[in-house]
Design a protein around this motif. Structure first.
Motif: not given
Length: 187
Positions: A80-105
């Motif tokens: 499920v791709i939540f495509d509209k991003v209103s906040l993305n501090e740290g750029k962890a969320y990719d709204n094209v793929a719908g995936v969060v990638t952890a930048p840190l442990d």
């Protein structure tokens, strides 16, 4: 023979206490600025020798996204791709793929909400690297109104781990745009 150990919290407190003491003594003893710096450096060397690390505040990791398109009859385990991003501090969320990638442990907190219509259902799951963590069940069968459901998960992640929302099986019949949200932050 017993060994005495210090926790990170206690070590931090000891170092702050030593450095505060150095400044207090400097003020009451009317030391010169150079003497204060020397005393501070001496106490800092003691803290460094004890293994204390000065940890600076990290930039926040947080995102808020929403669904702008109506979703119908999604495939088995479709993202499920939540495509509209209103906040993305740290750029962890990719709204094209719908995936969060952890930048840190660390431990990350996620919340997602879905809204369906009468007679339909939309069952989703949050997954960590493809493995189900927990579910969200929104069921409009037998209801007159538009049912909404929210789920929450705290997930321990390593740098590079991936989290996303997908349909649970083939239960992605209908999701309303503008009423479905996905958000998260590093605790």
């Amino acid at each position: 023979m017993a060994t005495v150990g210090f926790s990170d919290t206690n070590m931090t407190r000891i170092c702050y206490l030593l450095m505060s003491y150095a400044l207090l003594v400097a003020v009451t003893a009317h030391e010169t600025p150079q003497q204060v710096v020397t005393r501070y450096n001496n106490y800092k060397a003691i803290c460094d020798g004890m293994g204390y690390e000065n940890v600076r505040c990290k930039d926040p990791i947080a995102f808020q996204s929403s669904l702008t398109k109506q979703l119908e009859n999604l495939k088995n385990q479709e993202t499920v791709i939540f495509d509209k991003v209103s906040l993305n501090e740290g750029k962890a969320y990719d709204n094209v793929a719908g995936v969060v990638t952890a930048p840190l442990d660390g431990i990350y907190s996620f919340t997602w909400t879905t809204l369906t219509k009468p007679g339909k259902y939309f069952v989703t799951e949050i997954v960590l690297n493809g493995k189900t963590v927990t579910l969200n069940h929104t069921d409009g069968r037998g209801h007159d109104g538009n049912p909404m459901s929210t789920s929450h998960a705290n997930i321990k992640m390593k740098k590079g781990d991936k989290v996303w929302i997908r349909t649970h099986g083939t239960y992605g019949q209908f999701a309303h745009p503008n009423w479905c949200f996905f958000s998260g932050s590093k605790l």
